[in-house]
Design an enzyme around this catalytic site. Structure first.
Site, PDB file in Angstrom:
ATOM      1  N   ARG A   1       3.082 -14.894  19.915  1.00 37.71           N
ATOM      2  CA  ARG A   1       3.520 -16.549  19.927  1.00 37.71           C
ATOM      3  C   ARG A   1       5.167 -15.991  19.780  1.00 37.71           C
ATOM      4  O   ARG A   1       5.643 -16.708  19.989  1.00 37.71           O
ATOM      5  CB  ARG A   1       2.623 -17.242  18.582  1.00 37.71           C
ATOM      6  CG  ARG A   1       1.619 -17.610  18.238  1.00 37.71           C
ATOM      7  CD  ARG A   1       1.074 -18.916  17.762  1.00 37.71           C
ATOM      8  NE  ARG A   1       1.988 -18.397  16.120  1.00 37.71           N
ATOM      9  CZ  ARG A   1       0.761 -17.943  15.374  1.00 37.71           C
ATOM     10  NH1 ARG A   1      -0.893 -17.153  15.748  1.00 37.71           N
ATOM     11  NH2 ARG A   1       1.035 -17.575  14.168  1.00 37.71           N
TER      12      ARG A   1
ATOM     13  N   GLY B   1       1.449  -1.059   0.054  1.00 32.18           N
ATOM     14  CA  GLY B   1      -0.048  -0.253   0.250  1.00 32.18           C
ATOM     15  C   GLY B   1       0.983   1.356   0.094  1.00 32.18           C
ATOM     16  O   GLY B   1       1.771   1.271   0.106  1.00 32.18           O
TER      17      GLY B   1
ATOM     18  N   THR C   1      -2.431  11.556   5.614  1.00 28.69           N
ATOM     19  CA  THR C   1      -1.503  11.796   5.137  1.00 28.69           C
ATOM     20  C   THR C   1      -1.122  11.882   3.220  1.00 28.69           C
ATOM     21  O   THR C   1      -2.130  10.976   2.821  1.00 28.69           O
ATOM     22  CB  THR C   1      -0.268  10.658   5.438  1.00 28.69           C
ATOM     23  OG1 THR C   1      -0.668  10.426   6.979  1.00 28.69           O
ATOM     24  CG2 THR C   1       1.142  10.429   4.830  1.00 28.69           C
TER      25      THR C   1
ATOM     26  N   TYR D   1     -15.347   1.391   8.768  1.00 26.21           N
ATOM     27  CA  TYR D   1     -13.521   2.133   8.917  1.00 26.21           C
ATOM     28  C   TYR D   1     -13.731   2.262  10.886  1.00 26.21           C
ATOM     29  O   TYR D   1     -12.633   1.727  11.570  1.00 26.21           O
ATOM     30  CB  TYR D   1     -13.340   3.247   7.830  1.00 26.21           C
ATOM     31  CG  TYR D   1     -11.815   3.251   8.246  1.00 26.21           C
ATOM     32  CD1 TYR D   1     -11.063   2.633   7.585  1.00 26.21           C
ATOM     33  CD2 TYR D   1     -11.479   4.440   8.238  1.00 26.21           C
ATOM     34  CE1 TYR D   1     -10.102   2.783   7.584  1.00 26.21           C
ATOM     35  CE2 TYR D   1     -10.407   4.807   8.297  1.00 26.21           C
ATOM     36  CZ  TYR D   1      -9.113   3.739   7.688  1.00 26.21           C
ATOM     37  OH  TYR D   1      -8.299   4.098   8.332  1.00 26.21           O
TER      38      TYR D   1
ATOM     39  N   ASP E   1      -4.044 -12.898   3.422  1.00 26.78           N
ATOM     40  CA  ASP E   1      -5.314 -11.700   3.346  1.00 26.78           C
ATOM     41  C   ASP E   1      -4.896 -12.165   5.037  1.00 26.78           C
ATOM     42  O   ASP E   1      -5.374 -13.110   5.424  1.00 26.78           O
ATOM     43  CB  ASP E   1      -6.200 -12.562   2.631  1.00 26.78           C
ATOM     44  CG  ASP E   1      -7.675 -11.858   3.404  1.00 26.78           C
ATOM     45  OD1 ASP E   1      -7.120 -10.983   4.339  1.00 26.78           O
ATOM     46  OD2 ASP E   1      -8.951 -12.129   2.876  1.00 26.78           O
TER      47      ASP E   1
ATOM     48  N   ALA F   1      -1.493   0.109  12.785  1.00 28.64           N
ATOM     49  CA  ALA F   1      -1.386   1.078  12.343  1.00 28.64           C
ATOM     50  C   ALA F   1      -3.199   2.023  12.590  1.00 28.64           C
ATOM     51  O   ALA F   1      -3.702   1.498  11.672  1.00 28.64           O
ATOM     52  CB  ALA F   1      -1.257   1.293  10.459  1.00 28.64           C
TER      53      ALA F   1
ATOM     54  N   ASN G   1      -5.030 -11.851  14.598  1.00 24.51           N
ATOM     55  CA  ASN G   1      -4.450 -12.801  13.635  1.00 24.51           C
ATOM     56  C   ASN G   1      -3.162 -11.972  13.925  1.00 24.51           C
ATOM     57  O   ASN G   1      -1.880 -12.321  14.316  1.00 24.51           O
ATOM     58  CB  ASN G   1      -4.300 -12.901  12.198  1.00 24.51           C
ATOM     59  CG  ASN G   1      -5.682 -13.781  11.564  1.00 24.51           C
ATOM     60  OD1 ASN G   1      -5.944 -15.008  13.045  1.00 24.51           O
ATOM     61  ND2 ASN G   1      -6.974 -13.627  11.014  1.00 24.51           N
TER      62      ASN G   1
ATOM     63  N   GLY H   1      -3.624  -2.278  -2.685  1.00 26.24           N
ATOM     64  CA  GLY H   1      -2.528  -1.966  -2.707  1.00 26.24           C
ATOM     65  C   GLY H   1      -1.913  -2.488  -4.227  1.00 26.24           C
ATOM     66  O   GLY H   1      -3.053  -3.659  -4.787  1.00 26.24           O
TER      67      GLY H   1
ATOM     68  N   ASN I   1      -2.841  -8.473   0.163  1.00 24.18           N
ATOM     69  CA  ASN I   1      -4.010  -8.999  -0.380  1.00 24.18           C
ATOM     70  C   ASN I   1      -4.563  -8.346  -1.730  1.00 24.18           C
ATOM     71  O   ASN I   1      -4.382  -8.970  -2.316  1.00 24.18           O
ATOM     72  CB  ASN I   1      -4.815  -9.905   0.304  1.00 24.18           C
ATOM     73  CG  ASN I   1      -5.458  -8.046   0.667  1.00 24.18           C
ATOM     74  OD1 ASN I   1      -5.509  -7.000  -0.196  1.00 24.18           O
ATOM     75  ND2 ASN I   1      -7.189  -8.525   0.768  1.00 24.18           N
TER      76      ASN I   1
END
Ligand code: UDP
Length: 311
Positions: A106, A10, A175, A145, A56, A114, A99, A36, A32
């Site tokens: 882990r 991206g 930005t 969003y 993804d 972000a 995830n 991007g 994914n």
């Protein structure tokens, strides 16, 4: 460090990857490619410390290698894109963040989320400090969003509190710079594209709504400082130089060197009226503030889109 960057293909992700590689880190980039583009990474091909994987992040990921940091930038980010893909937007902020923070847990790695100034919604406090809880319409058009990022912040804090993950949260304000998508509907590429084509600049509403525009290299500098800090609560990164959208149109006219006409169009639903970061906290804990003046940043962005058009 060995660093995972989600959203690597991206706009901001690709600049961040470039900077991390320049600092000597190794990077695994995930994307994914919904918004991007691998085009943003072509110049990094062949770098032995960089690997790109089409993935993804709403699906679990395991790298096999040791990881020191996970920087989670993957998301649809422009209003046009997230309004076109509201469910994917909610998924990447919720399952995707889960995830990525789980991956960090882990591996005993750092995690940076972000997040966004959209967490403040249409703010009733101005400028926005990190302590402000926001004014978000939970069922409005932008909620996919805003609320997914608010959830993302909540789960990041929960992983810190429950599992002790070393987390950081950045609230990124508007930005701009090279590698924004030409047709993602955001005001910077929209006005530059219109100016390059010599057509009227489309100002939504009367243009009195304000934004504060931060050049991408300044933002990336802030991200690099924040990811090493011990600050667990959100930190605003953005440029506090606030202007109306009409003033921004004039700045683009100046770079274009022509007085393009302005065409007013309908203001989108839930469009925040004012937005300006209070960056006192970033200054204090990171010693950070933006350096690139709008005129310089706009010129570089202009040149990028001009070259893209002439290809
Ligand atoms: N905007 C505009 N004309 C455009 C695109 C956007 O006037 O062609 C306005 C939009 O209504 C908003 C501001 O510019 O008030 C910034 O919009 P953008 O989509 O770039 O980002 P946002 O800050 O709303 O997420």
């Amino acid at each position: 460090m060995q660093i995972i960057v989600s959203g690597a293909a991206g706009f901001i992700g690709s600049h961040l990857v470039e900077r991390l590689l320049a600092e000597g880190h190794s990077v695994i980039g995930l994307d994914n490619l919904i918004t991007g583009s691998t085009r943003n990474l072509v110049h990094l091909e062949g770098n032995p410390r960089f690997r790109f994987i089409v993935h993804d992040v709403t699906q679990p990921f395991e790298s096999g290698a040791e990881i020191d940091a996970v920087l989670h930038l993957a998301s649809l980010a422009s209003p046009k894109d997230y309004l076109a893909h509201p469910i994917e937007t909610l998924e990447v902020g919720s399952a995707g963040t889960r995830n990525m923070v789980e991956l960090a847990r882990r591996h005993g790695a750092r995690f940076l989320l972000a997040s966004t100034s959209e967490c403040y919604g249409d703010p009733l406090v101005h400028p926005q400090t990190e302590e402000y809880w926001g004014n978000v319409n939970p069922v409005g058009m932008r909620s996919c969003y805003d609320e997914s990022k608010r959830y993302a912040e909540a789960i990041t804090m929960a992983y810190h509190r429950v599992h002790g993950v070393r987390t950081n949260i950045v609230r990124i304000f508007n930005t701009y710079g090279p590698r924004m998508q030409l047709h993602d509907g955001r005001v910077v590429p929209a006005f530059i594209d219109q100016a390059l084509r010599g057509v009227p600049l489309t100002v939504y509403g009367d243009g009195s709504q304000t934004r504060s525009f931060c050049y991408v290299s300044d933002l990336v500098e802030g991200l690099c400082r924040l990811m090493l800090s011990d600050e667990r609560f959100p930190v605003n990164l953005g440029n506090p130089a606030e202007m109306t959208i009409l003033q921004f149109a004039q700045a683009v006219q100046k770079v274009a060197g022509s007085n393009l006409p302005i065409r007013h169009e309908v203001l989108p639903e839930d469009d925040p009226k004012r937005r300006r970061p209070d960056i006192t906290k970033a200054k204090r804990i990171l010693g950070w503030e933006p350096r690139v003046p709008l005129e310089e940043g706009l010129r570089k962005t202009w040149e990028y889109f001009r070259d893209l058009q002439s290809e």
